[in-house]
Structures are given as C-alpha cells and as structure tokens.
Scaffold this active site. Structure first.
Site, short mmCIF file in Angstrom:
data_model
loop_
_atom_site.label_atom_id
_atom_site.label_comp_id
_atom_site.label_asym_id
_atom_site.label_seq_id
_atom_site.Cartn_x
_atom_site.Cartn_y
_atom_site.Cartn_z
N SER A 159 0.84 -1.18 0.00
CA SER A 159 0.00 0.00 0.00
C SER A 159 0.89 1.25 0.00
O SER A 159 1.79 1.38 0.83
CB SER A 159 -0.90 0.00 1.24
OG SER A 159 -1.64 1.20 1.29
N GLY A 160 0.64 2.14 -0.94
CA GLY A 160 1.46 3.34 -1.06
C GLY A 160 2.61 3.20 -2.02
O GLY A 160 3.39 4.15 -2.20
N THR A 164 -2.04 1.67 -7.98
CA THR A 164 -3.21 2.25 -8.65
C THR A 164 -2.80 3.23 -9.75
O THR A 164 -3.37 3.24 -10.85
CB THR A 164 -4.10 2.96 -7.62
OG1 THR A 164 -4.50 2.00 -6.62
CG2 THR A 164 -5.33 3.54 -8.28
N ASN A 208 -0.24 5.71 2.61
CA ASN A 208 -0.61 6.18 1.27
C ASN A 208 -1.85 7.05 1.37
O ASN A 208 -2.82 6.68 2.04
CB ASN A 208 -0.87 4.98 0.34
CG ASN A 208 -1.15 5.41 -1.09
OD1 ASN A 208 -1.01 6.58 -1.43
ND2 ASN A 208 -1.57 4.46 -1.91
N SER A 211 -4.84 5.06 -1.08
CA SER A 211 -4.61 3.62 -1.07
C SER A 211 -5.86 2.88 -1.53
O SER A 211 -6.97 3.14 -1.06
CB SER A 211 -4.23 3.17 0.34
OG SER A 211 -4.13 1.77 0.40
N SER A 212 -5.68 1.94 -2.46
CA SER A 212 -6.80 1.10 -2.92
C SER A 212 -7.07 0.04 -1.86
O SER A 212 -6.19 -0.76 -1.54
CB SER A 212 -6.45 0.43 -4.26
OG SER A 212 -6.30 1.39 -5.26
N GLY A 423 -0.09 -6.06 -2.59
CA GLY A 423 1.13 -6.83 -2.48
C GLY A 423 1.22 -7.54 -1.14
O GLY A 423 0.33 -7.46 -0.29
N GLU A 425 1.86 -8.28 2.55
CA GLU A 425 1.76 -7.37 3.69
C GLU A 425 2.14 -8.08 4.97
O GLU A 425 1.77 -9.25 5.18
CB GLU A 425 0.34 -6.78 3.82
CG GLU A 425 -0.01 -5.79 2.73
CD GLU A 425 -1.35 -5.11 2.97
OE1 GLU A 425 -1.67 -4.19 2.19
OE2 GLU A 425 -2.05 -5.49 3.93
#
Length: 1460
Positions: A159-160, A164, A208, A211-212, A423, A425
């Site tokens: 994330s970040g 996206t 992020n 973040s999605s 990804g 985590e």
C-alpha cells in the site's frame, strides 16, 4: 598502485556496504582485510561453516543499467545498489529486471506521463526505450496484435507503492494509442471509471494518501482492428471494516469526505450533511483533510465521471442518499436514536421497525421463535455490520453498473487485463485481511515463478543450448497449507459451522493438525492465539482473534428485510436476488465475479430451501474467485509491474535500503534474479559481442564469419568452456563472465590509453623543449646583440674621445700658432710700412704725372651707347624675319582648313607691333634697319598672303549659297510627297477593315521613314550652316591692327555630321522608299479555353482525377493543370456565365479533395496538387484586376484580367484547401521519415568505432550496427533529396519549399531529441559526437540546396545543444553557467559512460543546475511536440508565362476543349 577486488559486506543500517580488498585472498584465509568507501579499514571474518566469500561488486561501467539482468554479478546487493543509483542520482523510477518492471514511487509529480511521452513510446520496441509503464503497455498491445493472444499486466506492491497510479497510466496508454471503435468514445468511459472507483474504494492510510482498499482486474476489450470497444471490471476483497473504523491518521473512503465538503450545495440540502468531524464514521482517524487535495473539487470530478458513463447518471442522487444514510447510521447511539430518524427518512423505511431490530434479535428453535433484546455492545456491532453490508452491496451495485456502461455490443476479439492487487503485507498485528492478501500473493508468485522458468526454458531451446534443470523456489507447499483439504481455510470454515465455534478452538485445531507436521507452520512461543506461516517473502505471525467473525461476516436478516421494504426504489435493488449474486461461481451478466460478499444469517430455515450457496464464507468465496483469476491469467501472456515504496514517510526521492530490500524479497524480483543467475544470465548476439570486444582481437583473428570469429576469441579469453555456451544467434555467459571480459577490455584500453598518453606527452614535451630551446636561442641572440651594441658604443665613444682630444689639441696649438703669426705679420706690416713711407717720400720729392681723365671718360660713354642701340635694332630685324617665315607656312596650310583665327590674331598683332615700332623711329633708323632690303620683302609677302585668303573666302561663300538653294528645292518636293500620302490615306479609309489595318501599318512605317530622313537633312543643314560664322579678313583690318574677338574662336562640327560627310543630302532624298512587308499571324489567341458545359465532368476527370504525377505529369509545364483550369475560368468569365464559373470551381475543389482522399498517402500526388493549387490561387490573384497584383504583370497579361466576376471568396476557399493539402503533405513525409530518424540519427554509428555496445539485459535493444534494411543517415539524406527533387519538379513555389524543408527538419530534430531524452543508453560523450556529425551533414545538405535561409537549421538548435551538452565538461560551477533547462537536467541525469574512461556527472553538479533553474520560468514540458506544424503562408508568386502561348498536350486527353 595495485587495485584489488571490490565486494559487498552486510551492514545493519545500510543492509550492504561496499568495500575493497587490501590484500589478496588465499584459500584457507579466515579473515579478509577490507577498506570501506569512507576510508575506514576493517577485518571481515568469514563464516567458519560455509566459508562463503562476500559477493563481488560489478564494474562501475555496468552500474545504473536499465535492466538488472545486464549486471554481470546478479545478487541482492547489486540489485539494491543499481536501483538506488538510478533512483537517487538519475531520478529514474523505472528499471527492468528481466520480464519485470520495477517501479519506485517518487512521491512527486513527474512530467513523464503526457501525451507526448505516449506518442514517443508508441510503436517502439521495449528494449529500445528507457524503462517505463508505457513500454510495458506497448509491449502488451503489440503482442496482442502480433500473437493473437490475450494479455495481462499484473501490478502489485505494498500500500502506497503506486499500484493504482501505474494501472491507471497503463489504461490511459491503451485509450490513447488504440482509439475507439465507435463514436461513443469508449476509451474516455474506461478512464472515467477510475475516479468513480477511487472515490468509493480508495482511502487515506498511514502509508498512502490514496490507497486502494480492494483489488481489481479490468479487462479492456478490443475489436479485430485492435480498437477499444469496452471494458469489464472484477473486484476483490473490499475492506469493509474501514467503513466503521479507521486507525489514527487514516480516513474512511474518499466519497464520504467529498459528500461532507459539498454539503452546502442546494441539491444536497435534503441529505442533512455537515462537517466530517460531525460523523462518527469519518472522524475516528483524526485526519479528515489530505494535504493538497480539495474534496469538493474531487466530488465535481466524480459526478462528471458518472455523467460521462451515462447509464446511472440518474442514480447519482440515490447513491449519495444511501451514503449519507450510512454516515447518519454511524451517529446512532444506544439508547438514544436521534440520528436514526434521519437515516430512516433517507432510506425510506419505518423508524419503529428499524429501531426495534437494531436493539433486538430473533432466535428460532425447532418449535418456536424468541425475540430477545441485545446488549449495547451487541447493538453497536449490529449497527456497524449493517453499515458495512449496505456499503458493500452499494459498492457491488456501482461496479455492476460501471460494467454495464462499459459493455459493448460489438463482439470482442481480444483483451488486455490490468490487475491492480495488493502486495505482500506484514504488520505488527496481522489479521484475516492480511491472511487473504498474502494467500493471493502466494498464488501470484507461483504463477510468476512458473512463467519465468518457462521463458528461460524456451530461450534455451530456441538457441539450442543444453537445458539443465534449474532449482527454484516452489511455494506449492505453502499454498497447500492454506487451501488444501484440512488446510487453514478448510479448518476455518469448519469452525464457523460449529454452534460454539470460537477463535481459540480454531487455533487449537490448527496446532493439532499442522504443528510439527508442516515445516512452514509454526506456533509463537508466547501466544496460544496466533500462528506463523513461512511465506515465500517472509515469516508472518497472524492473530486468530476476529478470524471467525470476519469469515462469517454476519448481519441480521430482520434488518435486511426492513431495508428491502423501503419506499426508496434504489435501496431494494441492492438486495435483490442476493443468493444469486452471492454465488462466487456464477458470473454477472457483465462477467464480473465479486469476491467480497456478505452471508446473511437467516432466522429460520424454510422447508425445501437449500442454503449451501447462501452460507458460503468469505474465505471460501475468496478461494474460488482466486482460482478463477489464476485461470484467466494462465490463459494470457502476463507482464509484471512490481511497485516499491522507497520510504515510510512519503519523502520525495528518499531511499530507505531496509524497506526497499524487504519489498524486493517480497515481490519476487530477487527470485527472478536467482533463477536467471542459476543459468546463463548474460546473453549477447554475435554482432554485439564483436562490436564490443573487437579491441581484444588481433587482425588475423577477424574472419568474414562473425560467429566463428567470436568462438575463436572466446576460446582464448575464457579457458573454462562451462562458463559460456554458443547458441544459434547468441552467446550465453554465466554470472561474472561479462565482468571478467569488461576487465580485460578495460585493461587493454588502459594500456592503449597509456601508450597514447605516453606518445602525446612525449610529443608535448618535445614541443615544449623546442619552444624552450627556441626561446633560449632568441634570448641568447638578443643578449649577444646587446653586448655587441654595448661594445660598439664603447668603441665609438673611445674614438670620439680621441677625436675630441685631437681637435682640442689642434685648436690649442693653432691658437698658439695664430697668435704668433699675427704678431709676426703685425711686425712685418709696421716694418714694411715704415720702409714704404720712407721710399715714397723719396720719390715724391723727385717727379709729378698729369692725367686727363675727364676727356677719356666721356668718349668711352658715347661709344658704349651707340653700340647698344645698333645691337638692339639688329636683333629686332632678325626676330621679324623668323616670325614672317612661320606665318607664310601657316598661310599655306589654310587651304585645307576652315579659317584659323588664331593665326590672324598673331599676324595682326605682329604688324601692329612693327608699325608702332617703326613709327617711332626716325628716317635714319629705317635706313639702318633696311640695310639689305629685308623689311620690304617682308611687307610684300604679307600682302600676298592676305589676297590669297580673301579669294578662298569668296569661293566658300558661293558654294554655300548653292547648297542652300538645292536644299530648299528638296524640301518643296517633300511637301508635295506629303500631300500625296494624305490623299492615299483618305482612300484607305474607304477600304475593308483587314486591308485598312495593313495599309495603315504600311503608311505608318513610310511616315516614320520620311520623318527620319527629314531629321537627317536638318542635321546636315545645321552642320553646314556653321560656315556663316567665318568673317572675311581684308588688308585694312590687318593694317590698322583692330581684330574682333570672335575671330579668335575655333569651331568643331558634331560627330554625327562627320559620319554623313560622304553622303550628300540630295542622295538621301532622291532614294525611293520601299514598302515594308508585315507577316500576318495565323490567329491571335487570347489565353482562354472553351469547353461545353456537359464536358465539365470529363475535364475534371481527365485533368484531376485520373492524372498521374508520374509519367504524364512529369513532362508537363509545371502547374499546367492550374493554368488550364484558370484559362477555362477566364472563358466563362468572358461569357459572363456565373453558373459555369461556380460549377467549374466547385468541381475543381471537390476533385482535388477526392484525389487526395484516394491517394493521400502518396507524397508525389500530394506535392503535385499542392503545387497546382497554389498556382491556381496565384493565377486568380494575378489576373483579378486588383492594382496590388496587376503591377507585377506585363501589359499583355493585364489585358487577360477577369472582367466580370470577383472571385475573392473562392480564393479564400482555395487558400484553405492549400493549407489542408500542406498539412497532409507534412503528415505523409512524417510517416515516411519517422521510421528512419531514430535509427539514422541516433542508433547508426556514422563514425564507426567511436562507441561500443554496452552489455544489455533480457530486454534487447535494436542493434546499432548497420545491417541490411537498417536505416542510416544516408537513407535520410536520400529521402530528403527525393522530397526536394519532387517538389522542384512539380514547380512548387520556392518559399513553400523552404517551409516544407523547415517542417521536415523540425520533425527530425524533435523526434531525435525526444528519443535521446527517453534513452539512457544514448546519453554519452561518443553519442554526442555522432549527433553533432549527423547534424553537420544535414546542414551541408541545406547548403547544397541553397536553403540555409529557410529557418530549417534553427529548428535543430535544441538537438545541437543537447549534443554539445553531452560533450562539454560537467564539473564546476562555471560549467553550469550555460546548462540551464529542464531538458538539460534530464540529459545530465541520463548521462551514462560507455567506457570506463568517461566520467560520470556528479550529483552535486546536477543539483547546481537545478538550483539555477528555480528562478527561471522555462516551459515545464520535457519533450518537444513532434506533431507541431508551423503555420504556412503562401506568398504571392506571379507567373511570367503568357497564357496565349500555352499548348495543351494530347496526352492529357483534352481534345474537347479549344483555344480561344
């Protein structure tokens, strides 16, 4: 100084540190003597068990490469260092690692995603350009079209990390390069789906700002022509818990804050919204605002995207109503229900029912049903569960309608999928969400490993290399642990079915089933509610708390029933056919397979109802949908993008080695490196190897067969044959061998450099010695000269002193002598005087002498005066005799000349003198002068001369009077002739017109002839009349000595009279006048062409539509079709037929457009009609009758001007048409030049041997060696010559040719510079020299064509500056003075040495440039606009061709038109 190997050693802070050996390593050594880069010495102890040596460092020449697989030593520190150098020093965020694109988030907006960058990457091979997300997208698009196979781009990362954004840019690339197959602009709709999905699925996290919080797979559909026709989206595992809870410094989904920011809008008044801090669901994170983000503006973008998608534009307010209801539901507290009223009003449900079921629960037994109140904690949980369930269903509904909006009725031929998924985590507390995410990444990593392994195997088999099995990490055991029978997910679902199942009992089942039985499963030492899984990336500890609840995702059915009974139409739609929607195996009509679904817990099982599908857990759904995703990916060709987060603080261009290496291990990049390094990672074509290592070969080693040459050389350089393999087209090297070859090459070049330096230094020292010797000799010469001059001065001074002494001594002696002499003389004088006086006294006393001096003196005076007077008279007589003789001679010459008045002057003056002189003499004097009769003779001669002159004057006067009389007679005869001619003229007036014209012309010529004769006679008469000025001279005038002054003037006749001296006037007048014959023309044409109205289409067809520039048109007069069309227009104007003029001009313009539409890609056709259109336009101007244009014409051309119609409007139409044709011409030549420019200007080595090919990785770039079919600079120049000759042959205006050439050179310069800025391998000193040479060749071409003043050279200035920048020194602040622009900074960042002897650009120097740029207001655009077309002008260019002289060739087939 000896140099030792450089190695990498582990470091707790920087992960890896570089060091250099101070002492050679010998087998058995336990300690290595090292020196770190900062100068600190260190002893590094080897592992006593493995005795593994630290990894070697790559040569500096390989650092910063575009592809990590180009590194000779492939290991973790080399990969990390290469990424850091590119990211920090060169500001490059993209790097290839084999088939993977590594993208590092810069946390800064970069100007590398514009449409100009997209155009630059479009159509390019992947290895030819610098790494970029656009390069991956172009490769996928190209393979889809070439291989007829669907493609997938898999974007993953933390994330970040920028997943996206990368996916969004990939979709933008497809939308830009492919276009739309319909007029509905599907590509715009595809892009419009992004802001909608981001608003409802993205949120701010600590890592992020955007973040999605869900995964998505978007399939972009293409038709057979590979144009976008539609798209379809699948979503995965929406983070529903974020709706009701946010951690510190985090936010809920963006859409809630956008609503609150827009609460003041009139249409939102009914939603009763307020500030984000007012709602419980939006204030928990304490960070409702994102820096640099305007939520109100984002809401406008979201609504615009909804409008663009179209099909749920009418649902916008309904969606916002449901979202506002969720916010109000979050503010419901127990036992207070005030916000619940607003919620029920917005949702259209009964307040009492909703309030009841929020606080109560229905329990069903086998016999009866109970309604039981629930605790406050359970009520809050039920409220949050309801909010999550509503939001999840709304999310799915929006996704479903987005898919409907993107659905196409056209049959899909192929697709490219873009997977944007979370990804790997790992956090301090990892729960069910992280477990599912890491499970998905395990599946994706397995697919990735198999694909890499498969590609390696295919490459080896293709090159016929012996294939040996490579051991690589297989994570199938980890996948089995999770999803197999009795795996973690199976046990979790089983525990969810138990009436009293809990997280603790489930943990115990896990320990009993897998602990000590599976090596990948562990139990934490200090916890009984957690478990550890060894994933491919790292060990992760998961907390069991909450797993069951999140897997079941329970919501009370009574609450759902209340919502289904809503009067608000949209709300029940969210819950229709829920069982069908919840099925993970049944796809929606648009093909979407939703993953995040909620199981609704029923109060009572109904008879005959099957609830198997209804009770599917979240884990089970996720597993099934993940299997479907893997099937889709396996059916496509995958392309991988791994996004890396460089630091946790969102600092721009800051690289944290620890965080980066964690992600590299997690995303599979290092596994790719390991697989490649296990075999033969370095691969060179034979031509590339020969070009790079030619310096290691001797002349006798070079054979005609490149392959055999490379084999022979490698066998000598690398003795171990296992270190390399020869394939069909490539040489395969094991890890480290390229570094070894580079070292040998560098040593050879270093030795050559030393020899060159030695020779140059020797030459310089010899030059210096010769200069010093010459200077020394010069100094010696001047010193010796100075000494000689000093000695000579000494000698002169010595001599002068002696001379002075001599004269001084002489003077002293002479003075002494003079005194003595004077004294002696004085004494002698006194003595002699005394003696003389004594003697005189004696004589005086004895005698006296008388003298008669007076008589003698008078006599002498008289004698002298007499002699003088006689002498003067004789002299005068002699003078007169001489003058008279000369005058007699002159008088004799007068017989051949007109009077010489000067002679009379002298003669009379002389007589006057004689008379005056003689008159003053006495008679005695006459007798004395005329002793011999001389004066008488003189007088008689003068009288004879006078008489002779008078007779000559009389005869001249008589002849002059005779000639005047004859001339008067001739004039009379001419008057009579004139009267006769006038009578003839009167008769001619009565003749027919044709005879009258001929007679009048003949008469005019006769008149002019007579006039010329009269003028000749008058000239002769004036010349002869000058004789009247001669005045007769008589004896009296001579005798009295008075001569008028005008007698002294002499006259000269004009030269014209002298030329007619031999022709008498009578002969001229008597000569008969011959009539002049005038040849008559067959017919006098007026420069017009006549045709019949019904032949107009035939005229357009033969002259425009079917006329080929090649063949017939080549031999025509340039612009002949334009002349013919204008002459036809002239005739229509002459007839005053406006319908015919309008019809012809309209047909002409339409015909030209039709030809260009049909053959618009042919340069000769477009050039031909551009030339003729301009000539037609010039003709309309030239013969328009306007004074500004008429002044350029001949009088005859002015007679051909249009008389009846003003065609100014059609001139404007033709001018617009010419502009369109010019733009089409530019596009045609751009399409022809485009494939040549990069190859000819950048890749081809015009100066052979200047630069060598550096090692490349898996992504091979186009070879710069000139093979057959490769474009070179000569190809470009030949094409330019072809363009120029065609335009000149078609008679294009010179000014227009200059504009076309300027545009061509702009295209060449822009495309070359753009590619230079996007290709790191081209930014080197040697390439700068190649570019400068190529530009000089283009300038030479301009010079040869006399086009230097066209402005074309100036368009190459940016390219010239970039080439100069690659060559200039780049170190000090002084060097930075002339290096200031954004493009220059980009070139400096990209600058890459090709050889070890080229110095890299220091980072400090680049920072200095950037500091200087801060105060400048340059354009932020990085690339030049290669599509830019300069404004075109058509300067008036009148034709000197006479229209009446134009002949129409029979080859045109225009026999039906006739000349007028």
């Amino acid at each position: 100084m000896a140099t030792y190997a450089r190695v990498w050693i582990p470091d707790p802070e920087e992960v890896w540190k570089s060091a250099e050996l101070l002492k050679d390593y010998k087998p058995g050594d336990k300690v290595l003597q090292l020196r770190l880069e900062e100068g600190k010495d260190l002893e590094y102890c080897l592992d006593p068990k493995t005795k593994e040596l630290p990894p070697l460092r790559n040569p500096d020449i390989l650092v910063g490469e575009n592809d990590l697989t180009a590194l000779s030593y492939l290991h973790e520190p080399a990969v990390l260092h290469n990424l850091k150098v590119r990211f920090i020093d060169s500001k490059l965020i993209y790097t290839y690692c084999g088939i993977v694109l590594v993208a590092i988030n810069p946390y800064e907006q970069l100007p590398i995603y514009g449409e100009d960058i997209i155009n630059a990457y479009s159509g390019q091979n992947m290895g030819d350009m610098d790494p970029h997300i656009f390069a991956v997208a172009e490769e996928a698009y190209k393979q889809m079209a070439r291989d007829e196979r669907n493609q997938s781009i898999i974007v993953s990362g933390e994330s970040g990390a920028g997943k996206t954004v990368s996916a969004k840019y990939a979709m933008r690339y497809f939308a830009t390069v492919s276009g739309s197959a319909s007029e509905a602009n599907v590509e715009e709709k595809v892009l419009a789906s992004n802001p909608i999905m981001e608003s409802i699925g993205n949120a701010k996290t600590t890592r992020n700002d955007n973040s999605s919080r869900f995964g998505k797979y978007i399939e972009i559909g293409f038709d057979k022509r590979y144009r976008i026709i539609g798209a379809n989206m699948r979503t995965y595992l929406l983070e529903k818990s974020r709706v009701v809870f946010q951690a510190e410094e985090e936010r809920n989904y963006h859409i809630f804050y956008q609503l609150c920011a827009s609460a003041a809008l009139p249409e939102f008044k009914t939603l009763r919204l307020g500030n984000a801090d007012y709602f419980h669901y939006t204030k928990q994170g304490g960070s409702p605002v994102i820096d640099g983000v305007d939520d109100a503006k984002e809401m406008v973008n979201t609504r615009q995207a909804c409008t663009l998608l179209g099909n749920f534009d009418s649902y916008q307010m309904g969606i916002f109503r449901i979202l506002a209801g969720i916010l109000h539901l979050g503010n419901v507290e127990f036992p207070k229900h005030d916000p619940l009223t607003i919620f029920c009003d917005l949702m259209g449900v009964e307040y009492e029912e909703m309030a009841h079921w929020l606080c109560h629960r229905k329990l069903a037994t086998a016999t009866e049903t109970y309604i039981k109140p629930i605790s406050k904690l359970h009520a809050i949980n039920a409220r949050d569960a309801l909010a999550k369930h509503i939001y999840a269903n709304l999310f799915n509904w929006i996704v479903d309608h987005v898919n409907k909006a993107l659905h196409s009725t056209i049959k899909q031929h192929s697709f490219i999928g873009v997977l944007d998924i979370y990804g790997f985590e790992t956090f301090e507390i990892n729960s069910f969400e992280q477990f599912c995410i890491n499970y998905a990444n395990e599946k994706l990593q397995q697919q990735f490993n198999m694909h890499v392994f498969k590609l390696e195997q295919e490459e080896y088999m293709k090159e016929q290399i012996p294939w040996t099995l490579i051991d690589f990490y297989d994570n199938q055991p980890c996948i089995n642990l999770i999803e197999a029978k009795m795996g973690i997910l199976d046990l979790l679902d089983e525990e969810c079915k138990m009436p009293k199942g809990s997280d603790d009992t489930w943990a115990q089942k896990l320990y009993n089933t897998h602990l000590n039985k599976c090596a990948l499963f562990e139990k934490p030492r200090l916890s009984n509610k957690a478990f550890i899984i060894k994933h491919f990336a790292d060990k992760v500890e998961y907390q069991c708390e909450g797993f069951l609840e999140k897997n079941k995702d329970t919501v009370y059915e009574e609450q759902i029933k209340v919502l289904k009974s809503s009067k608000f139409k949209l709300l029940p739609e969210l819950f229709q056919d829920e069982e069908k929607v919840l099925s993970p195996t049944s796809a929606t009509p648009s093909g979407r397979v939703p993953l995040s679904r909620t199981a609704v817990k029923p109060a009572k099982a109904r008879p005959g109802q099957t609830s198997k599908e209804h009770k599917k857990t979240v884990g089970h759904q996720f597993r099934n949908s993940l299997h479907l995703l893997m099937e889709t990916l396996n059916a496509t060709t995958p392309h991988y993008v791994r996004c890396i987060k460089p630091n946790d603080f969102k600092f721009p261009f800051t690289f944290d080695e620890k965080r980066a290496v964690q992600q590299l291990r997690a995303c599979g990049v290092l596994e790719t490196i390991r697989i490649s390094a296990a075999g033969f990672p370095s691969r060179w074509t034979y031509q590339e190897f020969f070009s790079r290592y030619r310096v290691l070969m001797k002349q006798r080693d070079v054979l005609g067969d490149r392959k055999q040459t490379c084999k022979n050389v490698l066998e000598k350089l690398i003795l171990d044959k296992d270190k390399y393999q020869f394939g069909k087209t490539k040489i395969f090297f094991r890890a480290g061998q390229v570094a070894y070859l580079e070292k040998i090459r560098a040593d050879k070049l270093r030795a050559a450099c030393i020899r060159i330096q030695k020779t140059i230094r020797g030459w310089l020292m010899r030059k210096k010695y010769m200069r010093m010797r010459k200077a020394a000799i010069t100094i010696q010469r001047y010193v010796r000269g100075y000494q000689a001059r000093c000695y000579a001065k000494f000698l002169r001074r010595t001599r002068a002193a002696i001379t002075i002494q001599k004269f001084h001594r002489m003077y002293v002696v002479r003075k002494r002598y003079q005194c003595m002499r004077d004294a002696t003389i004085a004494l002698q004088a006194l003595l002699r005087g005394y003696m003389a006086r004594n003697k005189y006294q004696m004589v005086r006393n004895h005698s006296v002498l008388p003298l008669h001096s007076n008589f003698i003196s008078a006599y002498l005076r008289d004698e002298a005066a007499l002699l003088c007077s006689l002498g003067s008279l004789k002299c005068v007589c002699v003078l007169l005799c001489i003058v008279l003789k000369q005058n007699i001679t002159v008088n004799c010459n007068l017989e051949c000349n007109v009077l010489n008045m000067s002679f009379h002057h002298h003669h009379v003056s002389l007589l006057y003198f004689l008379n005056t002189f003689l008159g003053r003499q006495s008679p005695q004097d006459y007798h004395m002068l005329n002793e011999d009769g001389e004066l008488w003779l003189v007088y008689e001669g003068l009288k004879q001369a006078n008489r002779l002159l008078e007779s000559q004057l009389q005869s001249q006067k008589k002849s002059h009077e005779n000639e005047l009389e004859s001339l008067r007679g001739e004039i009379q005869s001419l008057k009579e002739e004139n009267n006769r001619q006038q009578q003839l003229l009167a008769q001619n007036l009565q003749l027919p017109p044709e005879a009258r014209i001929e007679a009048s012309l003949q008469h005019e010529i006769t008149r002019l002839t007579n006039e010329n004769l009269v003028r000749a006679v008058m000239l002769l008469e004036q010349a002869l009349g000058l004789a009247d000025l001669s005045v007769p001279v008589n004896s009296h005038q001579f005798s009295d000595g008075n001569l008028p002054k005008h007698y002294i003037v002499s006259f000269h006749f004009p030269s014209e009279v002298g030329q007619m001296e031999n022709i008498s006037p009578g002969q001229i007048i008597d000569e008969p006048i011959r009539p002049v014959n005038i040849p008559r023309k067959e017919k006098d044409f007026q420069g017009m062409l006549e045709y019949k109205k019904e032949d107009e289409q035939k005229l357009v067809k033969n002259l425009i539509l079917e006329l080929k520039p090649r063949g017939v048109a080549v031999n025509l007069i340039p612009g002949l079709p334009a002349y013919i069309l204008f002459m036809c227009v002239r005739h229509a104007d002459y007839l005053n037929d406006d319908q015919k003029v309008r019809s012809l001009l309209t047909s002409t313009i339409n015909g030209i457009k039709k030809v260009l539409k049909k053959r618009g890609d042919d340069f000769e056709t477009v050039s031909f009609w551009l030339s003729n259109t301009c000539r037609f336009l010039h003709c309309l101007k030239q013969y328009s009758g306007e004074e500004g244009f008429m002044k350029h014409n001949t009088p005859r051309q002015n007679e051909h001007c249009l008389t009846n119609f003003d065609l100014a409007e059609y001139r404007q139409v033709l001018s617009d048409l010419a502009i369109q044709i010019y733009q089409q011409l530019v596009r045609v030549l751009e399409n022809i030049l485009q494939p040549m420019i990069v190859s000819g200007m950048l890749e081809h080595e015009t100066i052979q041997g200047v630069s060598g090919v550096k090692p490349t990785g898996l992504r091979k770039r186009t070879s710069s060696i000139a093979d057959e079919g490769t474009y070179t600079l000569d190809s470009i120049i030949r094409q330019l010559n072809s363009f120029h000759s065609v335009m000149c042959q078609h008679g294009m205006d010179p000014e227009l040719i200059k504009q076309v050439v300027k545009q061509m050179f702009y295209i060449i310069g822009a495309v070359t510079l753009n590619n230079l800025l996007l290709r790191k391998d081209m930014c080197s000193w040697s390439k700068g020299m190649q570019i400068r040479y190529n530009v000089s060749q283009l300038e030479e071409w301009l010079r040869d064509k006399n086009l230097m003043n066209s402005g074309a050279k100036e368009t190459l200035e940016p390219l010239i500056q970039a080439a100069q920048l690659l060559q200039v020194k780049k170190k000090t602040d002084e060097d930075a003075e002339n290096c200031c622009s954004s493009q220059i900074v980009k070139v400096l960042n990209l600058y890459t040495p090709v050889n070890e002897f080229e110095e890299r650009v220091l980072v400090s120097f680049i920072r200095t440039i950037q500091l200087r740029l801060r105060d400048r207001k340059d354009s932020p655009q990085l690339l030049m606009d290669a599509k830019h077309i300069f404004p075109v002008t058509f300067p008036f260019n009148p034709s000197s061709l006479a229209l009446e002289t134009i002949q129409i060739p029979a080859s045109l087939g225009l026999g039906f038109i006739s000349r007028v």
